[in-house]
Design a protein around this motif. Sequence first.
Motif, PDB file in Angstrom:
ATOM      1  N   PRO A  93      -3.433   9.014 -13.258  1.00 37.78           N
ATOM      2  CA  PRO A  93      -3.735   9.645 -14.456  1.00 37.78           C
ATOM      3  C   PRO A  93      -2.997  11.045 -14.771  1.00 37.78           C
ATOM      4  O   PRO A  93      -2.713  11.773 -13.853  1.00 37.78           O
ATOM      5  CB  PRO A  93      -5.274  10.115 -14.496  1.00 37.78           C
ATOM      6  CG  PRO A  93      -5.743   8.983 -13.460  1.00 37.78           C
ATOM      7  CD  PRO A  93      -4.637   8.906 -12.418  1.00 37.78           C
ATOM      8  N   PHE A 120      -3.145  14.604 -17.023  1.00 41.17           N
ATOM      9  CA  PHE A 120      -4.333  15.334 -18.053  1.00 41.17           C
ATOM     10  C   PHE A 120      -3.649  15.516 -19.241  1.00 41.17           C
ATOM     11  O   PHE A 120      -2.464  15.999 -19.401  1.00 41.17           O
ATOM     12  CB  PHE A 120      -4.337  16.887 -17.259  1.00 41.17           C
ATOM     13  CG  PHE A 120      -5.297  17.650 -17.895  1.00 41.17           C
ATOM     14  CD1 PHE A 120      -4.364  18.593 -18.531  1.00 41.17           C
ATOM     15  CD2 PHE A 120      -6.532  17.672 -18.017  1.00 41.17           C
ATOM     16  CE1 PHE A 120      -5.074  19.711 -19.631  1.00 41.17           C
ATOM     17  CE2 PHE A 120      -7.089  18.773 -18.682  1.00 41.17           C
ATOM     18  CZ  PHE A 120      -6.524  19.671 -19.516  1.00 41.17           C
ATOM     19  N   LEU A 177     -17.603  17.140 -14.887  1.00 41.68           N
ATOM     20  CA  LEU A 177     -17.971  17.618 -13.784  1.00 41.68           C
ATOM     21  C   LEU A 177     -19.305  17.047 -13.335  1.00 41.68           C
ATOM     22  O   LEU A 177     -20.299  17.367 -14.173  1.00 41.68           O
ATOM     23  CB  LEU A 177     -17.939  19.312 -13.726  1.00 41.68           C
ATOM     24  CG  LEU A 177     -17.599  19.894 -12.471  1.00 41.68           C
ATOM     25  CD1 LEU A 177     -16.330  19.499 -11.857  1.00 41.68           C
ATOM     26  CD2 LEU A 177     -17.655  21.408 -12.558  1.00 41.68           C
ATOM     27  N   ASP A 203     -17.732  17.655  -8.314  1.00 44.00           N
ATOM     28  CA  ASP A 203     -16.791  16.571  -8.298  1.00 44.00           C
ATOM     29  C   ASP A 203     -16.274  16.172  -9.643  1.00 44.00           C
ATOM     30  O   ASP A 203     -17.297  16.194 -10.468  1.00 44.00           O
ATOM     31  CB  ASP A 203     -17.021  15.486  -7.342  1.00 44.00           C
ATOM     32  CG  ASP A 203     -18.262  14.785  -7.597  1.00 44.00           C
ATOM     33  OD1 ASP A 203     -18.293  13.767  -8.151  1.00 44.00           O
ATOM     34  OD2 ASP A 203     -19.357  15.477  -7.432  1.00 44.00           O
ATOM     35  N   MET A 204     -15.220  15.620  -9.890  1.00 45.29           N
ATOM     36  CA  MET A 204     -14.803  15.361 -11.076  1.00 45.29           C
ATOM     37  C   MET A 204     -15.266  13.734 -11.219  1.00 45.29           C
ATOM     38  O   MET A 204     -14.778  12.914 -10.332  1.00 45.29           O
ATOM     39  CB  MET A 204     -13.370  15.333 -11.635  1.00 45.29           C
ATOM     40  CG  MET A 204     -12.943  15.315 -13.078  1.00 45.29           C
ATOM     41  SD  MET A 204     -13.744  16.654 -13.847  1.00 45.29           S
ATOM     42  CE  MET A 204     -12.955  18.142 -13.373  1.00 45.29           C
ATOM     43  N   ARG A 205     -16.092  13.286 -12.251  1.00 44.43           N
ATOM     44  CA  ARG A 205     -16.487  11.940 -12.544  1.00 44.43           C
ATOM     45  C   ARG A 205     -15.570  11.475 -13.871  1.00 44.43           C
ATOM     46  O   ARG A 205     -15.657  12.089 -14.933  1.00 44.43           O
ATOM     47  CB  ARG A 205     -17.837  11.972 -12.824  1.00 44.43           C
ATOM     48  CG  ARG A 205     -18.804  12.525 -11.303  1.00 44.43           C
ATOM     49  CD  ARG A 205     -18.468  11.611 -10.316  1.00 44.43           C
ATOM     50  NE  ARG A 205     -19.116  12.155  -9.120  1.00 44.43           N
ATOM     51  CZ  ARG A 205     -20.062  11.626  -8.568  1.00 44.43           C
ATOM     52  NH1 ARG A 205     -20.660  10.228  -8.971  1.00 44.43           N
ATOM     53  NH2 ARG A 205     -20.548  12.125  -7.528  1.00 44.43           N
ATOM     54  N   PHE A 206     -15.171  10.270 -13.465  1.00 49.43           N
ATOM     55  CA  PHE A 206     -14.358   9.564 -14.608  1.00 49.43           C
ATOM     56  C   PHE A 206     -14.942   8.443 -15.200  1.00 49.43           C
ATOM     57  O   PHE A 206     -15.850   7.798 -14.488  1.00 49.43           O
ATOM     58  CB  PHE A 206     -12.918   9.469 -13.973  1.00 49.43           C
ATOM     59  CG  PHE A 206     -12.108  10.411 -13.655  1.00 49.43           C
ATOM     60  CD1 PHE A 206     -12.185  10.988 -12.593  1.00 49.43           C
ATOM     61  CD2 PHE A 206     -10.990  10.532 -14.697  1.00 49.43           C
ATOM     62  CE1 PHE A 206     -11.091  12.009 -12.302  1.00 49.43           C
ATOM     63  CE2 PHE A 206     -10.071  11.652 -14.604  1.00 49.43           C
ATOM     64  CZ  PHE A 206     -10.153  12.304 -13.467  1.00 49.43           C
ATOM     65  N   GLY A 207     -14.753   8.375 -16.428  1.00 49.31           N
ATOM     66  CA  GLY A 207     -15.183   7.129 -16.941  1.00 49.31           C
ATOM     67  C   GLY A 207     -14.384   5.771 -16.675  1.00 49.31           C
ATOM     68  O   GLY A 207     -13.347   6.142 -16.214  1.00 49.31           O
ATOM     69  N   ARG A 259     -14.228  22.802 -24.104  1.00 49.75           N
ATOM     70  CA  ARG A 259     -15.474  23.319 -23.657  1.00 49.75           C
ATOM     71  C   ARG A 259     -16.636  23.306 -24.449  1.00 49.75           C
ATOM     72  O   ARG A 259     -16.430  22.725 -25.770  1.00 49.75           O
ATOM     73  CB  ARG A 259     -15.017  24.931 -23.281  1.00 49.75           C
ATOM     74  CG  ARG A 259     -13.862  25.390 -22.586  1.00 49.75           C
ATOM     75  CD  ARG A 259     -13.592  26.762 -22.396  1.00 49.75           C
ATOM     76  NE  ARG A 259     -12.456  26.917 -21.872  1.00 49.75           N
ATOM     77  CZ  ARG A 259     -12.286  26.833 -20.682  1.00 49.75           C
ATOM     78  NH1 ARG A 259     -13.377  26.790 -19.858  1.00 49.75           N
ATOM     79  NH2 ARG A 259     -11.168  27.094 -20.094  1.00 49.75           N
ATOM     80  N   GLN A 311     -12.742  16.619 -20.513  1.00 49.69           N
ATOM     81  CA  GLN A 311     -11.473  16.223 -20.055  1.00 49.69           C
ATOM     82  C   GLN A 311     -11.073  15.036 -20.414  1.00 49.69           C
ATOM     83  O   GLN A 311     -11.801  13.958 -20.460  1.00 49.69           O
ATOM     84  CB  GLN A 311     -11.017  16.494 -18.850  1.00 49.69           C
ATOM     85  CG  GLN A 311     -11.126  17.779 -18.059  1.00 49.69           C
ATOM     86  CD  GLN A 311     -10.708  17.896 -16.573  1.00 49.69           C
ATOM     87  OE1 GLN A 311      -9.606  17.833 -16.298  1.00 49.69           O
ATOM     88  NE2 GLN A 311     -11.907  17.905 -15.834  1.00 49.69           N
ATOM     89  N   TYR A 365     -17.614  21.755 -19.721  1.00 49.06           N
ATOM     90  CA  TYR A 365     -16.313  21.124 -20.336  1.00 49.06           C
ATOM     91  C   TYR A 365     -16.085  19.805 -20.067  1.00 49.06           C
ATOM     92  O   TYR A 365     -16.682  19.166 -19.267  1.00 49.06           O
ATOM     93  CB  TYR A 365     -14.794  21.816 -19.979  1.00 49.06           C
ATOM     94  CG  TYR A 365     -14.828  22.143 -18.381  1.00 49.06           C
ATOM     95  CD1 TYR A 365     -15.163  22.842 -17.631  1.00 49.06           C
ATOM     96  CD2 TYR A 365     -14.181  20.680 -17.853  1.00 49.06           C
ATOM     97  CE1 TYR A 365     -15.186  22.870 -16.290  1.00 49.06           C
ATOM     98  CE2 TYR A 365     -14.098  20.781 -16.436  1.00 49.06           C
ATOM     99  CZ  TYR A 365     -14.414  21.808 -15.646  1.00 49.06           C
ATOM    100  OH  TYR A 365     -14.229  22.069 -14.342  1.00 49.06           O
ATOM    101  N   TYR A 395      -7.986  12.113 -20.014  1.00 53.30           N
ATOM    102  CA  TYR A 395      -6.644  11.845 -19.400  1.00 53.30           C
ATOM    103  C   TYR A 395      -6.165  10.373 -19.851  1.00 53.30           C
ATOM    104  O   TYR A 395      -6.555   9.781 -20.257  1.00 53.30           O
ATOM    105  CB  TYR A 395      -6.926  11.960 -17.849  1.00 53.30           C
ATOM    106  CG  TYR A 395      -7.266  12.837 -16.912  1.00 53.30           C
ATOM    107  CD1 TYR A 395      -8.544  13.500 -16.972  1.00 53.30           C
ATOM    108  CD2 TYR A 395      -6.335  13.565 -15.998  1.00 53.30           C
ATOM    109  CE1 TYR A 395      -8.737  14.521 -16.202  1.00 53.30           C
ATOM    110  CE2 TYR A 395      -6.774  14.544 -15.388  1.00 53.30           C
ATOM    111  CZ  TYR A 395      -7.696  15.157 -15.487  1.00 53.30           C
ATOM    112  OH  TYR A 395      -8.122  16.300 -14.812  1.00 53.30           O
ATOM    113  N   LEU A 425      -8.578  19.442 -22.522  1.00 53.25           N
ATOM    114  CA  LEU A 425      -9.924  20.004 -22.099  1.00 53.25           C
ATOM    115  C   LEU A 425     -10.617  20.693 -23.249  1.00 53.25           C
ATOM    116  O   LEU A 425      -9.717  21.167 -23.927  1.00 53.25           O
ATOM    117  CB  LEU A 425      -9.660  20.986 -20.887  1.00 53.25           C
ATOM    118  CG  LEU A 425     -11.144  21.637 -20.457  1.00 53.25           C
ATOM    119  CD1 LEU A 425     -11.064  21.719 -18.813  1.00 53.25           C
ATOM    120  CD2 LEU A 425     -11.440  22.993 -21.193  1.00 53.25           C
TER     121      LEU A 425
END
Lengths: 112, 111
Positions: free
Chosen positions: B44, B46, B93, B98-102, B51, B34, B32, B36, B49
Amino acid sequence: GAGVSQSPSNKVTEKGKDVELRCDPISGHTALYWYRQSLGQGLEFLIYFQGNSAPDKSGLPSDRFSAERTGGSVSTLTIQRTQQEDSAVYLCASSLVRWEQYFGPGTRLTVT
Amino acid sequence: SQKIEQNSEALNIQEGKTATLTCNYTNYSPAYLQWYRQDPGRGPVFLLLIRENEKEKRKERLKVTFDTTLKQSLFHITASQPADSATYLCALLGDNNDMRFGAGTRLTVKP
């Protein structure tokens, strides 16, 4: 209900000092995350706690950084012997399900 | 190495137009993705999301698409308003769960 809270909101410290940043997650959230955001940059993952499991420390940038989560709730991020490059906003988030994280307002750390 | 790239650092559009933000990723196989929103001085928030088996998702004036072949997600805000001005982050993910962000795209909607 109450959201994620962080304290202090701002912290100015001298290079070489230790600092502690606190995060109070949303009650009942089993997961807690710490991120760092430098000016104009994206979020850098630091550490992840899930329930009683051993934390995922893979994002901690050096051994000067550590974090603990007591009683599955409050978390403290400790930076020892701070350096100027540690200056950033430190964000904490909690979640009940993995994909929807609730962020706190952050702690702005300035190392002089 | 894994990368998340949000192509535009900043995007300026006129009120009422549709804003389109891009998120490209490399070396992820996300279940998935996401999006933000982050306002200055705030954490941030949310938004949506989507999938891997969903091509499109809508929420009010927001629409997200997810193309796992192109490894890309598009985030649209229709009938944009000045209140939509913020930085928008996509997140995936990572290998270690762990969640990785741009890095985000800063959107400015001008009246």
